[in-house]
Write a protein that holds these residues in place. Structure first.
Motif, PDB file in Angstrom:
ATOM      1  N   VAL A   4       0.847  -1.187   0.000  1.00  0.00           N
ATOM      2  CA  VAL A   4       0.000   0.000   0.000  1.00  0.00           C
ATOM      3  C   VAL A   4       0.889   1.246   0.000  1.00  0.00           C
ATOM      4  CG1 VAL A   4      -1.855   1.236   1.162  1.00  0.00           C
ATOM      5  CG2 VAL A   4      -1.721  -1.258   1.336  1.00  0.00           C
ATOM      6  N   PHE A   5       0.690   2.102  -0.998  1.00  0.00           N
ATOM      7  CA  PHE A   5       1.402   3.376  -1.081  1.00  0.00           C
ATOM      8  C   PHE A   5       0.398   4.483  -0.801  1.00  0.00           C
ATOM      9  CE2 PHE A   5       3.838   0.374  -3.521  1.00  0.00           C
ATOM     10  CZ  PHE A   5       5.161   0.695  -3.260  1.00  0.00           C
ATOM     11  N   ILE A   6       0.590   5.192   0.305  1.00  0.00           N
ATOM     12  CA  ILE A   6      -0.344   6.231   0.728  1.00  0.00           C
ATOM     13  C   ILE A   6       0.222   7.591   0.340  1.00  0.00           C
ATOM     14  CG2 ILE A   6      -1.506   7.286   2.695  1.00  0.00           C
ATOM     15  CD1 ILE A   6      -1.312   4.607   4.137  1.00  0.00           C
ATOM     16  N   ALA A  30      -0.832  -1.697   8.584  1.00  0.00           N
ATOM     17  CA  ALA A  30       0.524  -2.209   8.777  1.00  0.00           C
ATOM     18  C   ALA A  30       0.565  -3.443   9.675  1.00  0.00           C
ATOM     19  CB  ALA A  30       1.424  -1.115   9.351  1.00  0.00           C
ATOM     20  N   ILE A  31      -0.410  -3.589  10.572  1.00  0.00           N
ATOM     21  CA  ILE A  31      -0.388  -4.735  11.478  1.00  0.00           C
ATOM     22  C   ILE A  31      -1.050  -5.966  10.865  1.00  0.00           C
ATOM     23  CG2 ILE A  31      -0.379  -3.251  13.520  1.00  0.00           C
ATOM     24  CD1 ILE A  31      -3.352  -3.873  13.883  1.00  0.00           C
ATOM     25  N   LEU A  32      -1.660  -5.809   9.674  1.00  0.00           N
ATOM     26  CA  LEU A  32      -2.275  -6.957   9.015  1.00  0.00           C
ATOM     27  C   LEU A  32      -1.201  -7.846   8.410  1.00  0.00           C
ATOM     28  CD1 LEU A  32      -5.230  -5.178   7.150  1.00  0.00           C
ATOM     29  CD2 LEU A  32      -5.346  -6.461   9.295  1.00  0.00           C
ATOM     30  N   PRO A  33      -1.394  -9.162   8.420  1.00  0.00           N
ATOM     31  CA  PRO A  33      -0.408 -10.052   7.812  1.00  0.00           C
ATOM     32  C   PRO A  33      -0.334  -9.835   6.304  1.00  0.00           C
ATOM     33  CG  PRO A  33      -2.406 -11.261   8.416  1.00  0.00           C
ATOM     34  CD  PRO A  33      -2.527  -9.893   9.011  1.00  0.00           C
ATOM     35  N   ASP A  34       0.851  -9.896   5.751  1.00  0.00           N
ATOM     36  CA  ASP A  34       1.089  -9.762   4.305  1.00  0.00           C
ATOM     37  C   ASP A  34       0.728  -8.376   3.767  1.00  0.00           C
ATOM     38  OD1 ASP A  34       1.989 -12.417   4.150  1.00  0.00           O
ATOM     39  OD2 ASP A  34      -0.061 -13.157   3.932  1.00  0.00           O
ATOM     40  N   TYR A  35       0.808  -7.353   4.601  1.00  0.00           N
ATOM     41  CA  TYR A  35       0.614  -5.974   4.152  1.00  0.00           C
ATOM     42  C   TYR A  35       1.880  -5.171   4.472  1.00  0.00           C
ATOM     43  CZ  TYR A  35      -4.370  -5.771   2.914  1.00  0.00           C
ATOM     44  OH  TYR A  35      -5.585  -5.916   2.286  1.00  0.00           O
ATOM     45  N   THR A  36       2.324  -4.382   3.521  1.00  0.00           N
ATOM     46  CA  THR A  36       3.370  -3.389   3.804  1.00  0.00           C
ATOM     47  C   THR A  36       2.817  -2.022   3.436  1.00  0.00           C
ATOM     48  OG1 THR A  36       4.388  -3.461   1.602  1.00  0.00           O
ATOM     49  CG2 THR A  36       5.182  -5.056   3.237  1.00  0.00           C
ATOM     50  N   VAL A  37       3.195  -1.021   4.206  1.00  0.00           N
ATOM     51  CA  VAL A  37       2.701   0.338   3.987  1.00  0.00           C
ATOM     52  C   VAL A  37       3.878   1.276   3.766  1.00  0.00           C
ATOM     53  CG1 VAL A  37       1.449   2.282   5.004  1.00  0.00           C
ATOM     54  CG2 VAL A  37       0.635  -0.056   5.387  1.00  0.00           C
ATOM     55  N   SER A  38       3.795   2.079   2.712  1.00  0.00           N
ATOM     56  CA  SER A  38       4.794   3.108   2.425  1.00  0.00           C
ATOM     57  C   SER A  38       4.076   4.433   2.208  1.00  0.00           C
ATOM     58  CB  SER A  38       5.621   2.756   1.189  1.00  0.00           C
ATOM     59  OG  SER A  38       6.272   1.514   1.354  1.00  0.00           O
ATOM     60  N   LYS A  53      13.573   5.534   5.891  1.00  0.00           N
ATOM     61  CA  LYS A  53      12.811   4.518   6.618  1.00  0.00           C
ATOM     62  C   LYS A  53      12.617   5.003   8.046  1.00  0.00           C
ATOM     63  CE  LYS A  53      13.636   0.227   5.660  1.00  0.00           C
ATOM     64  NZ  LYS A  53      14.227  -1.135   5.574  1.00  0.00           N
ATOM     65  N   ASP A  54      11.358   4.947   8.533  1.00  0.00           N
ATOM     66  CA  ASP A  54      11.093   5.411   9.885  1.00  0.00           C
ATOM     67  C   ASP A  54      11.367   4.303  10.903  1.00  0.00           C
ATOM     68  OD1 ASP A  54       8.871   3.716   9.951  1.00  0.00           O
ATOM     69  OD2 ASP A  54       7.473   5.300   9.401  1.00  0.00           O
ATOM     70  N   SER A  55      11.137   4.593  12.164  1.00  0.00           N
ATOM     71  CA  SER A  55      11.467   3.653  13.235  1.00  0.00           C
ATOM     72  C   SER A  55      10.665   2.362  13.173  1.00  0.00           C
ATOM     73  CB  SER A  55      11.253   4.323  14.594  1.00  0.00           C
ATOM     74  OG  SER A  55       9.903   4.769  14.723  1.00  0.00           O
ATOM     75  N   SER A  56       9.500   2.400  12.516  1.00  0.00           N
ATOM     76  CA  SER A  56       8.674   1.193  12.394  1.00  0.00           C
ATOM     77  C   SER A  56       8.977   0.412  11.120  1.00  0.00           C
ATOM     78  CB  SER A  56       7.192   1.564  12.433  1.00  0.00           C
ATOM     79  OG  SER A  56       6.850   2.369  11.310  1.00  0.00           O
ATOM     80  N   GLY A  57       9.910   0.918  10.314  1.00  0.00           N
ATOM     81  CA  GLY A  57      10.301   0.204   9.099  1.00  0.00           C
ATOM     82  C   GLY A  57       9.559   0.625   7.848  1.00  0.00           C
ATOM     83  N   LYS A  58       8.668   1.613   7.961  1.00  0.00           N
ATOM     84  CA  LYS A  58       7.919   2.068   6.787  1.00  0.00           C
ATOM     85  C   LYS A  58       8.783   3.006   5.933  1.00  0.00           C
ATOM     86  CE  LYS A  58       3.392   1.997   9.129  1.00  0.00           C
ATOM     87  NZ  LYS A  58       3.848   1.959  10.546  1.00  0.00           N
TER      88      LYS A  58
END
Length: 514
Positions: A4-6, A30-38, A53-58
């Motif tokens: 997901v690109f926001i 971001a907490i859903l399995p198999d989802y990445t958020v940028s 990259k922020d502290s949560s890895g996004k």
């Protein structure tokens, strides 16, 4: 894996409702399995394009502002080239390619000025999904949310009377194109869904009603003797603050223990002048940080939102979470946020707006809650109940996830049917211009294959007779063009196959297979 690109920018709106929305959906997905958020962040105060990259890895794709400050087509095209160069490498590792891992891409947009960027990305990644969230409709700011007036301005046969009305028509057309391009549209109120469906002519099956959400639990109540009437928001005309101030002044003598507290930034001068008769009863706090405004929510007795246009106000949601009865208008999405407390709605007469009557309504609602503790308690419990039923972040995240799944489960889907008429127009324009292009699938042959596909589709659907006739006429012009080119170039297999299908279905073709 779903990527997901926001898209967001550093505008004033990003510091208010849209910024809160972006944070909520990014944390929820971001907490859903198999989802990445940028994040793709525009108008950032930086000197060059960068990725951090922020502290949560996004990942944050940061785009500096143009000197003009405009987010025009040139600006969007620069962002497009930057993203295309980095997206594929970011989501596909060598291991993914070896294991043939499926990747789904979502581009989530929040501003209508990014239409050209969305179109470019859809063209580059046709299997992706463009998800547009409707946070605002531009005409609402110009017309103070007056739906009747908007419909009169865009009515067939009406000629816009001034620059403002011309601008309204242009903005609606621009928003309409974006909505037609989008694969899915997220709306925040039933009324907006109805407007988008009827006035913007968007297919019902890609509209999703998903209310804004905050925390999953209510805020703990604080016992306080304060009788603060709280307004939180920008000091803009559309927020209706001057009517609230007049209403408070009219009942201040009756309720000597009540105070009006105003949190938000903007042009203070006209409001300060308005408050001179009550210098010690009205407090302006300016813009507050979230933790600071939280302290005022804890000690507020009544919340007031006399806005002429709201979609799904986070301010109202926060007040409901704290059990603060909210007085608000019946405009756009705000009216349904008071479904459990209809007695606290202020009616806006769109045809004959009367400022005095509007102000009196606000005063009456405030007086009701200040005068009757039982009425206040009942309203407090009602708003808390509605919060738990409708405005939790878990419900919001689940709604977005469901819309994503339904979108990718559409059979044989590539692009929204709403957008096909724009592609039709572009193809007909190319036929008119006869540009010097290659004869391959991505050139001349592609135009013919598309025209034939669209014609067969319209015949099968048995609708849009005018559009079908128009495309059939342009197919004849196209065949003349193709006939000229085929004398010098060999047609690709895809075009020969399409011509054969045309011939089998009764369309005479003058081409011989090469």
């Amino acid at each position: 894996m779903t990527h997901v690109f926001i898209f967001n920018n550093a505008s004033r709106a990003a510091n208010y409702g849209i910024g809160t929305y972006v944070r909520q959906i990014s944390d929820g997905l971001a907490i859903l399995p198999d989802y990445t958020v940028s994040f793709v962040e525009m108008q950032v105060d930086t000197k060059e394009f960068s990725i951090m990259k922020d502290s949560s890895g996004k990942l944050h794709y940061q785009i500096p502002a143009m000197m003009s400050g405009n987010e025009n087509e040139s600006y969007c095209r620069c962002i497009y080239y930057f993203l295309v160069r980095n997206i594929e490498s970011a989501i596909k590792t060598k291991t993914d390619r070896e294991n043939e891992t499926e990747h789904r891409i979502i581009f989530q947009f929040n501003y209508f000025q990014h239409l050209s960027l969305a179109a470019l990305l859809k063209g580059q990644f046709p299997e992706s999904r463009i998800i547009l969230t409707v946070h605002y409709l531009s005409w609402c700011f110009e017309l103070k949310g007056n739906l009747s007036k908007m419909r009169n301005i865009v009515a067939k046969g009406y000629t816009p009377a001034n620059d403002m009305e011309i601008g309204v028509v242009a903005s609606i057309q621009h928003e309409k194109v974006f909505m037609h391009l989008a694969d899915e549209i997220l709306v925040m109120s039933r009324e907006t869904m109805d407007i988008v469906f009827k006035d913007y002519e968007v297919s019902r099956d890609k509209l999703h009603l998903i209310y804004n959400g905050l925390y999953n639990e209510l805020a703990p109540n604080e016992v306080t003797l304060s009788r603060n009437i709280l307004f939180v928001g920008r000091l803009d005309e559309i927020k209706g603050l001057r009517y609230l101030i007049d209403a408070f002044i009219s009942i201040a003598t009756k309720h000597a223990d009540a105070n009006l507290v105003i949190a938000g930034d903007g042009d203070f001068q006209p409001y300060l002048a308005q408050c001179r008769s009550l210098p010690n009863r009205i407090t302006f706090l300016g813009k507050l940080q979230s933790d600071e405004v939280e302290q005022w929510y804890k000690i507020a007795y009544i919340g007031v939102m006399p806005s002429f246009h709201e979609q799904c106000s986070y301010t109202v949601i926060e007040m409901m979470r704290h059990g603060i009865p909210v007085i608000g208008t019946d405009s756009t999405g705000l009216g349904e946020m008071l479904d459990n407390t209809p007695e606290l709605r202020i009616h806006i007469n769109e045809d004959e707006f009367d400022e005095k009557a509007f102000t009196e309504q606000i005063a009456q609602k405030i007086d009701l809650l200040l005068s009757d503790e039982e009425e206040h308690k009942k309203a407090s419990e009602a708003v808390k109940l509605l919060y738990m039923e409708r405005y939790r972040v878990s419900d919001m995240t689940e709604g977005i996830q469901t819309s994503v799944h339904s979108s990718f489960n559409r059979k044989d889907y590539v692009i929204s049917v709403d957008y096909l008429k724009y592609i039709d127009a572009h193809m007909m324009q190319l036929v008119n211009k006869h540009p010097d292009i290659d004869c391959d699938f991505f050139g001349l042959s592609g135009i013919g294959i598309y025209l034939w596909w669209r014609i067969t589709q319209l015949i099968e659907n048995k609708n849009e007779g005018y559009q079908l006739t128009l495309l059939q006429e342009y197919l004849i012009y196209y065949l003349d063009w193709l006939s000229e080119v085929s004398m010098h170039e060999e047609l690709p297999p895809e075009m020969i196959y399409t011509l054969t299908k045309m011939e089998k279905q009764g369309l005479f073709c003058i081409f011989s297979k090469k």
